[in-house]
Design an enzyme around this catalytic site. Structure first.
Site, PDB file in Angstrom:
ATOM      1  N   PHE A 196       0.662  -1.123   0.097  1.00  0.00           N
ATOM      2  CA  PHE A 196      -0.063  -0.160  -0.137  1.00  0.00           C
ATOM      3  C   PHE A 196       1.001   1.154  -0.081  1.00  0.00           C
ATOM      4  CE2 PHE A 196      -2.196   3.594   1.697  1.00  0.00           C
ATOM      5  CZ  PHE A 196      -3.458   3.618   1.138  1.00  0.00           C
ATOM      6  N   ASP A 210       9.484   2.851   1.735  1.00  0.00           N
ATOM      7  CA  ASP A 210       8.218   3.631   1.935  1.00  0.00           C
ATOM      8  C   ASP A 210       8.166   3.476   3.401  1.00  0.00           C
ATOM      9  OD1 ASP A 210       5.881   4.623   2.602  1.00  0.00           O
ATOM     10  OD2 ASP A 210       4.813   3.831   0.722  1.00  0.00           O
ATOM     11  N   LYS A 238       3.021  11.460   6.770  1.00  0.00           N
ATOM     12  CA  LYS A 238       2.046  11.235   7.930  1.00  0.00           C
ATOM     13  C   LYS A 238       2.742  11.883   9.457  1.00  0.00           C
ATOM     14  CE  LYS A 238      -0.203   7.224   6.204  1.00  0.00           C
ATOM     15  NZ  LYS A 238      -1.383   7.613   5.867  1.00  0.00           N
TER      16      LYS A 238
END
Length: 404
Positions: free
Chosen positions: A145, A230, A259
């Protein structure tokens, strides 16, 4: 009569009426928050065990971050990258030093960071490695994801994320996550990068086999391929180290961050790499009006400084051990398996008991917020400011839900 006085049902109906239904939120309407706790429009408090998918690593309204945002709001919020502002250099330098890299490229969302990493890797492949024009490929993992853009969902293996959004962007080879032999076999003369999550968050906090990340590093070095990590969910203290890659002593060629970098206040993302990689970009070839804006930089610089103390990494290690011990005690008592690292856990519920959604709904009724994924799995990612007592409370509420 009591239900008629509550604000939550009407607020949910209004939200459903006026928004596209691309989310299925729990029936909770939050109005305020502080630390690890949320309060809804009816005054009920909830322990936040999701932390905005790691965007709130430092909790809600961390005083240092809020102060930085207030101070910057009174001075300057946006210039675009047409000019340099006085918060930019400090942010880029301090983040680069935290990452042990030469350069930083600020963006806004995690998906933008991933898109940036893809573009940089391709350009590096053509200009530095000498890949055949138009033939660059990137090796990615099943269960990944990385975001929701058209390019990113093109290499997703989640049909909910991918179906009906074609035609799909070419240039990606998908291999099983954690399978070093398959990854190695997928690399050819036109491979420019391997893009993976050191821990797969959306898939259910899946930790790869020991030795996998060092193996990826070794193969990428041998094959002259960029290793892109990531760390948008796994990085910035979540797993007990600054980066999830640190647990195995691995340094990728490129970090993708987001984030928590915005402190739960503003969207901030970044790509960090050395000059021989990020240096392939020239003016006009990539950018963002809001990327690296003054408000974002002011907040994110304080985030980097919080991480530089090591306090939050230590908290994640110590409190994570307590969380995982509590969760492991529930295996065989409603849980089938527990995975994760630091203050991050994926829990597989016995599907004969209930779905992940049902478990999260029942937890919410008990004042604990978490999120389900992929059927009978739920994820826990509490803020790193959570206390021992709050962890014990969350585990106790989960035990009560599983016991029925």
């Amino acid at each position: 009569m009591i239900d008629d006085m509550l604000r939550t049902p009407e607020a949910i109906r209004d939200a459903e009426r006026w928004t596209a239904h691309n989310y299925h939120p729990l029936p909770v309407v939050i109005s305020s928050a502080e630390g690890s706790w949320l309060t809804d429009v009816d005054g009920r408090r909830y322990l936040d065990c999701l932390a905005g998918y790691s965007a709130l690593n430092f909790g809600h309204r961390h005083p240092t971050l809020i102060a930085a945002a207030h101070a910057q709001l009174d001075r300057l919020t946006l210039t675009s990258r047409a000019f340099v502002h006085d918060q930019f250099a400090d942010f880029c330098r301090e983040l680069a030093e935290l990452c042990r890299k030469d350069l930083v490229l600020p963006m806004n969302t995690g998906a933008e960071a991933v898109e940036t990493g893809i573009k940089v890797a391709r350009k590096w492949g053509y200009q530095v490695k000498g890949v055949t024009p138009g033939q660059a490929n990137i090796v990615v993992a099943e269960g990944n994801f990385h975001g929701r853009t058209t390019t990113i969902v093109s290499f997703s293996t989640d049909e909910d994320a991918r179906a009906d959004f074609g035609p799909y962007t070419p240039g990606f080879t998908v291999v099983p996550y954690g399978d070093l032999a398959a990854l190695t076999a997928a690399i050819d003369e036109n491979t420019v990068a391997v893009l993976i999550e050191p821990i797969q968050g959306e898939q259910g906090v899946v930790v790869p086999p020991e030795g996998y990340l060092p193996g990826v590093r070794r193969v990428c070095t041998e094959q002259n391929v960029l290793f892109i990590a990531d760390e948008i969910q796994s990085g910035l203290g979540r797993t007990g180290d600054t980066f999830a890659c640190d647990h195995e002593g691995v340094t990728p060629d490129m970090y993708l961050l987001g984030k928590a970098l915005g402190g739960g206040i503003v969207p901030v993302s970044a790509v960090a790499a050395n000059a021989d990689v990020l240096g392939v970009l020239r003016p006009g070839q990539h950018g963002s009006t809001f990327g690296g804006n003054p408000l974002a930089c002011a907040v994110a610089t304080e985030v980097v400084r919080l991480l530089a103390t090591g306090e939050f990494q230590r908290r994640s290690t110590e409190l994570g051990a307590r969380l995982h011990a509590g969760l492991r005690s529930l295996v065989g008592r409603g849980l089938v398996a527990v995975r994760g690292r630091g203050l991050w856990a994926g829990l597989d519920i016995d599907p004969a008991l209930m779905s992940g959604r049902e478990a999260c709904e029942r937890l919410a009724e008990r004042g604990v917020l978490a999120k389900d994924t992929h059927g009978a799995t739920i994820r826990l990612a509490p803020p790193l400011v959570i206390t021992e007592e709050e962890i014990d409370h969350a585990v106790a509420q989960l035990a009560a839900v599983l016991a029925g």
